[in-house]
Design a protein around this motif. Structure first.
Motif, PDB file in Angstrom:
ATOM      1  N   TYR A 126      -2.225 -12.870  12.354  1.00 34.76           N
ATOM      2  CA  TYR A 126      -2.577 -12.200  11.341  1.00 34.76           C
ATOM      3  C   TYR A 126      -1.576 -11.358  10.351  1.00 34.76           C
ATOM      4  CZ  TYR A 126      -6.926 -13.523  13.432  1.00 34.76           C
ATOM      5  OH  TYR A 126      -8.103 -14.056  14.073  1.00 34.76           O
ATOM      6  N   THR A 127      -1.638 -11.279   8.972  1.00 35.95           N
ATOM      7  CA  THR A 127      -0.835 -10.707   8.314  1.00 35.95           C
ATOM      8  C   THR A 127      -1.433  -9.367   8.079  1.00 35.95           C
ATOM      9  OG1 THR A 127       0.399 -12.581   7.654  1.00 35.95           O
ATOM     10  CG2 THR A 127       0.632 -10.557   6.247  1.00 35.95           C
ATOM     11  N   TYR A 128      -0.895  -8.190   7.879  1.00 34.05           N
ATOM     12  CA  TYR A 128      -1.256  -6.677   7.446  1.00 34.05           C
ATOM     13  C   TYR A 128      -0.650  -6.392   6.292  1.00 34.05           C
ATOM     14  CZ  TYR A 128      -3.853  -7.195  11.931  1.00 34.05           C
ATOM     15  OH  TYR A 128      -4.351  -7.264  13.004  1.00 34.05           O
ATOM     16  N   ASN A 129      -1.594  -5.957   5.281  1.00 38.09           N
ATOM     17  CA  ASN A 129      -0.873  -5.622   3.860  1.00 38.09           C
ATOM     18  C   ASN A 129      -1.450  -3.998   3.783  1.00 38.09           C
ATOM     19  OD1 ASN A 129      -0.085  -4.858   1.371  1.00 38.09           O
ATOM     20  ND2 ASN A 129      -0.724  -6.884   0.472  1.00 38.09           N
ATOM     21  N   PHE A 130      -0.479  -3.064   4.229  1.00 41.48           N
ATOM     22  CA  PHE A 130      -0.942  -1.637   3.983  1.00 41.48           C
ATOM     23  C   PHE A 130      -0.306  -1.315   2.438  1.00 41.48           C
ATOM     24  CE2 PHE A 130      -2.261  -0.725   8.309  1.00 41.48           C
ATOM     25  CZ  PHE A 130      -1.486  -1.845   8.952  1.00 41.48           C
ATOM     26  N   THR A 131      -1.393  -0.554   2.015  1.00 42.90           N
ATOM     27  CA  THR A 131      -0.837   0.188   0.719  1.00 42.90           C
ATOM     28  C   THR A 131      -1.577   1.606   0.910  1.00 42.90           C
ATOM     29  OG1 THR A 131      -1.170  -1.976  -0.365  1.00 42.90           O
ATOM     30  CG2 THR A 131      -1.127   0.202  -2.014  1.00 42.90           C
ATOM     31  N   CYS A 132      -0.303   2.579   0.623  1.00 40.38           N
ATOM     32  CA  CYS A 132      -0.649   3.823   0.791  1.00 40.38           C
ATOM     33  C   CYS A 132      -0.163   4.716  -0.850  1.00 40.38           C
ATOM     34  CB  CYS A 132      -0.170   4.433   1.998  1.00 40.38           C
ATOM     35  SG  CYS A 132      -0.690   3.562   3.456  1.00 40.38           S
TER      36      CYS A 132
END
Length: 218
Positions: free
Chosen positions: A181-187
Protein backbone atom coordinates in the motif's frame (compact mmCIF):
# COMPACT_ATOMS: atom_id res chain seq x y z
CA UNK A 1 -15.18 -33.46 -15.29
CA UNK A 2 -17.07 -36.62 -14.25
CA UNK A 3 -15.32 -39.98 -14.27
CA UNK A 4 -17.19 -43.24 -14.01
CA UNK A 5 -16.00 -45.78 -11.46
CA UNK A 6 -13.20 -48.06 -12.69
CA UNK A 7 -12.99 -46.20 -16.01
CA UNK A 8 -9.54 -45.92 -17.57
CA UNK A 9 -7.96 -42.47 -17.50
CA UNK A 10 -6.65 -40.55 -20.48
CA UNK A 11 -4.21 -37.67 -20.60
CA UNK A 12 -7.06 -35.25 -21.31
CA UNK A 13 -9.02 -36.58 -18.31
CA UNK A 14 -6.12 -35.79 -15.99
CA UNK A 15 -5.39 -32.40 -17.48
CA UNK A 16 -9.04 -31.31 -17.25
CA UNK A 17 -9.27 -32.61 -13.70
CA UNK A 18 -6.28 -30.56 -12.52
CA UNK A 19 -7.53 -27.38 -14.22
CA UNK A 20 -10.97 -27.86 -12.68
CA UNK A 21 -9.40 -28.45 -9.25
CA UNK A 22 -7.32 -25.27 -9.49
CA UNK A 23 -10.35 -23.21 -10.56
CA UNK A 24 -12.32 -24.51 -7.58
CA UNK A 25 -9.54 -23.70 -5.09
CA UNK A 26 -8.64 -20.12 -6.03
CA UNK A 27 -10.68 -16.93 -5.61
CA UNK A 28 -9.84 -14.96 -8.76
CA UNK A 29 -11.24 -17.03 -11.65
CA UNK A 30 -13.68 -15.10 -13.87
CA UNK A 31 -13.60 -12.21 -11.40
CA UNK A 32 -12.99 -12.10 -7.66
CA UNK A 33 -15.13 -14.26 -5.42
CA UNK A 34 -17.01 -12.87 -2.43
CA UNK A 35 -14.22 -14.20 -0.20
CA UNK A 36 -11.75 -11.57 -1.48
CA UNK A 37 -11.79 -8.44 0.73
CA UNK A 38 -11.80 -4.96 -0.81
CA UNK A 39 -8.33 -4.34 0.67
CA UNK A 40 -6.95 -6.73 -2.00
CA UNK A 41 -8.74 -5.31 -5.01
CA UNK A 42 -7.89 -2.57 -7.50
CA UNK A 43 -9.14 0.86 -6.50
CA UNK A 44 -8.97 0.34 -2.75
CA UNK A 45 -8.55 3.64 -0.91
CA UNK A 46 -9.12 4.67 2.69
CA UNK A 47 -8.90 8.18 4.17
CA UNK A 48 -8.29 9.08 7.79
CA UNK A 49 -8.39 12.74 8.72
CA UNK A 50 -8.47 15.18 11.61
CA UNK A 51 -8.61 18.95 11.75
CA UNK A 52 -4.86 19.21 11.09
CA UNK A 53 -3.86 16.07 9.21
CA UNK A 54 -5.05 13.60 6.62
CA UNK A 55 -3.76 10.17 5.59
CA UNK A 56 -4.89 8.48 2.38
CA UNK A 57 -4.10 4.76 2.08
CA UNK A 58 -4.18 3.38 -1.44
CA UNK A 59 -3.38 -0.05 -2.78
CA UNK A 60 -0.12 -0.41 -4.70
CA UNK A 61 -1.22 -1.58 -8.14
CA UNK A 62 1.99 -3.57 -8.59
CA UNK A 63 0.90 -5.98 -5.86
CA UNK A 64 -2.58 -6.68 -7.24
CA UNK A 65 -3.08 -10.20 -8.58
CA UNK A 66 -5.31 -9.94 -11.68
CA UNK A 67 -8.28 -12.16 -12.38
CA UNK A 68 -7.89 -15.06 -14.78
CA UNK A 69 -10.19 -17.29 -16.82
CA UNK A 70 -10.29 -21.07 -16.62
CA UNK A 71 -9.29 -21.15 -20.28
CA UNK A 72 -6.10 -19.21 -19.44
CA UNK A 73 -5.27 -21.71 -16.68
CA UNK A 74 -5.79 -24.60 -19.10
CA UNK A 75 -3.57 -22.98 -21.73
CA UNK A 76 -0.76 -22.25 -19.28
CA UNK A 77 -0.98 -25.74 -17.81
CA UNK A 78 -0.74 -27.34 -21.25
CA UNK A 79 2.29 -25.19 -22.13
CA UNK A 80 3.91 -26.24 -18.84
CA UNK A 81 3.23 -29.93 -19.49
CA UNK A 82 4.78 -29.60 -22.95
CA UNK A 83 7.89 -27.94 -21.49
CA UNK A 84 8.27 -30.80 -18.99
CA UNK A 85 7.87 -33.49 -21.63
CA UNK A 86 4.67 -34.88 -20.13
CA UNK A 87 2.16 -33.71 -22.73
CA UNK A 88 0.81 -36.33 -25.10
CA UNK A 89 -2.26 -37.00 -27.27
CA UNK A 90 -5.57 -36.29 -25.59
CA UNK A 91 -6.86 -39.89 -25.78
CA UNK A 92 -3.63 -41.55 -24.60
CA UNK A 93 -4.31 -43.93 -21.71
CA UNK A 94 -2.26 -43.16 -18.62
CA UNK A 95 0.04 -45.84 -17.21
CA UNK A 96 1.29 -45.99 -13.64
CA UNK A 97 4.57 -44.35 -14.67
CA UNK A 98 2.97 -41.59 -16.72
CA UNK A 99 0.43 -40.94 -13.96
CA UNK A 100 3.08 -40.41 -11.28
CA UNK A 101 5.14 -38.19 -13.56
CA UNK A 102 2.01 -36.21 -14.31
CA UNK A 103 1.37 -35.78 -10.56
CA UNK A 104 4.93 -34.57 -10.05
CA UNK A 105 4.76 -31.86 -12.71
CA UNK A 106 1.22 -30.90 -11.66
CA UNK A 107 2.46 -30.35 -8.09
CA UNK A 108 5.20 -28.06 -9.42
CA UNK A 109 2.66 -26.08 -11.43
CA UNK A 110 0.22 -25.71 -8.54
CA UNK A 111 2.82 -24.65 -5.96
CA UNK A 112 4.16 -22.03 -8.36
CA UNK A 113 0.91 -20.57 -9.65
CA UNK A 114 -1.25 -20.59 -6.51
CA UNK A 115 -0.30 -18.19 -3.73
CA UNK A 116 -1.88 -17.34 -0.39
CA UNK A 117 -2.67 -13.62 -0.45
CA UNK A 118 -2.37 -11.72 2.82
CA UNK A 119 -2.66 -8.12 3.99
CA UNK A 120 -2.01 -6.54 7.36
CA UNK A 121 -5.16 -4.48 6.82
CA UNK A 122 -7.34 -7.58 7.08
CA UNK A 123 -7.13 -10.97 8.76
CA UNK A 124 -8.52 -12.70 5.67
CA UNK A 125 -6.14 -14.95 3.72
CA UNK A 126 -7.25 -16.17 0.29
CA UNK A 127 -5.70 -18.42 -2.39
CA UNK A 128 -5.25 -16.86 -5.83
CA UNK A 129 -3.87 -18.01 -9.16
CA UNK A 130 -1.00 -15.77 -10.30
CA UNK A 131 -0.64 -16.18 -14.06
CA UNK A 132 2.59 -14.17 -14.11
CA UNK A 133 4.66 -16.55 -11.97
CA UNK A 134 6.98 -18.99 -13.77
CA UNK A 135 9.67 -19.86 -11.23
CA UNK A 136 9.24 -23.60 -11.72
CA UNK A 137 10.77 -26.08 -9.26
CA UNK A 138 12.93 -29.00 -10.32
CA UNK A 139 10.67 -31.98 -11.00
CA UNK A 140 11.96 -35.53 -10.47
CA UNK A 141 11.16 -38.16 -13.10
CA UNK A 142 9.58 -41.39 -11.86
CA UNK A 143 10.84 -44.64 -13.36
CA UNK A 144 8.74 -47.67 -14.26
CA UNK A 145 10.32 -49.55 -11.35
CA UNK A 146 9.30 -46.84 -8.84
CA UNK A 147 5.78 -46.85 -10.24
CA UNK A 148 5.53 -50.62 -10.13
CA UNK A 149 3.45 -50.72 -6.95
CA UNK A 150 0.60 -48.89 -8.69
CA UNK A 151 -1.91 -50.54 -11.02
CA UNK A 152 -0.53 -50.38 -14.56
CA UNK A 153 -3.79 -48.92 -15.83
CA UNK A 154 -4.96 -46.35 -13.23
CA UNK A 155 -8.69 -46.02 -12.67
CA UNK A 156 -10.97 -43.33 -11.33
CA UNK A 157 -10.37 -44.36 -7.70
CA UNK A 158 -6.56 -44.17 -7.88
CA UNK A 159 -6.68 -40.87 -9.74
CA UNK A 160 -9.04 -39.25 -7.22
CA UNK A 161 -6.79 -40.43 -4.38
CA UNK A 162 -3.88 -38.75 -6.15
CA UNK A 163 -5.82 -35.52 -6.58
CA UNK A 164 -6.60 -35.43 -2.85
CA UNK A 165 -2.91 -35.96 -2.10
CA UNK A 166 -1.97 -33.12 -4.46
CA UNK A 167 -4.43 -30.77 -2.80
CA UNK A 168 -3.18 -31.51 0.74
CA UNK A 169 0.47 -31.50 -0.31
CA UNK A 170 0.33 -28.25 -2.21
CA UNK A 171 -1.68 -26.31 0.35
CA UNK A 172 1.14 -26.86 2.83
CA UNK A 173 3.73 -25.53 0.39
CA UNK A 174 2.00 -22.52 -1.13
CA UNK A 175 3.97 -19.29 -0.88
CA UNK A 176 2.61 -16.07 0.59
CA UNK A 177 1.85 -12.94 -1.44
CA UNK A 178 1.73 -9.81 0.73
CA UNK A 179 -0.27 -6.83 -0.52
CA UNK A 180 1.46 -3.45 -0.62
CA UNK A 181 0.00 0.00 0.00
CA UNK A 182 1.00 3.61 -0.55
CA UNK A 183 0.42 6.22 2.17
CA UNK A 184 -0.07 9.88 1.47
CA UNK A 185 0.23 12.03 4.60
CA UNK A 186 -0.87 15.68 4.41
CA UNK A 187 -0.40 17.77 7.52
CA UNK A 188 -0.96 21.50 7.96
CA UNK A 189 -0.48 24.03 10.76
CA UNK A 190 -1.43 27.67 10.97
CA UNK A 191 -0.53 30.59 13.18
CA UNK A 192 -2.01 34.10 13.32
CA UNK A 193 -0.84 37.43 14.60
CA UNK A 194 -2.81 40.58 15.11
CA UNK A 195 -2.15 44.22 15.81
CA UNK A 196 -4.45 46.99 17.03
CA UNK A 197 -4.44 50.79 16.70
CA UNK A 198 -5.67 53.59 18.89
CA UNK A 199 -8.86 53.77 16.96
CA UNK A 200 -9.69 50.34 18.30
CA UNK A 201 -9.66 48.76 14.89
CA UNK A 202 -7.69 45.63 14.38
CA UNK A 203 -6.46 43.58 11.51
CA UNK A 204 -4.91 40.16 11.37
CA UNK A 205 -2.79 38.18 8.99
CA UNK A 206 -2.18 34.47 8.91
CA UNK A 207 0.39 32.15 7.46
CA UNK A 208 0.21 28.42 6.91
CA UNK A 209 2.56 25.68 5.99
CA UNK A 210 1.98 22.14 4.81
CA UNK A 211 3.95 19.07 3.84
CA UNK A 212 3.21 15.83 2.06
CA UNK A 213 5.03 12.59 2.77
CA UNK A 214 4.85 9.48 0.65
CA UNK A 215 5.61 6.05 2.02
CA UNK A 216 5.30 2.56 0.63
CA UNK A 217 4.99 -0.21 3.17
CA UNK A 218 4.37 -3.90 2.92
Amino acid sequence: MALSSNSLITYKDLKDLVVSKIASLVTNVNGYSAAVPTEMKSGYSYTQSSNKAKCVTQIDTSSIIPTVTQAEIASQFEDYLVSKGVATKADTLMTATSLLNFYNVAAGFITTKIVMVTSYLTSTVVPMYNKNLTNWPTVPVVSAVEAGAMPEEPTKDSVEAGMKFLEMFDRSRLSAHVMKYTYNFTCSSSSSSSSSSSSSSSSSSSSSSSFIAYMTLE
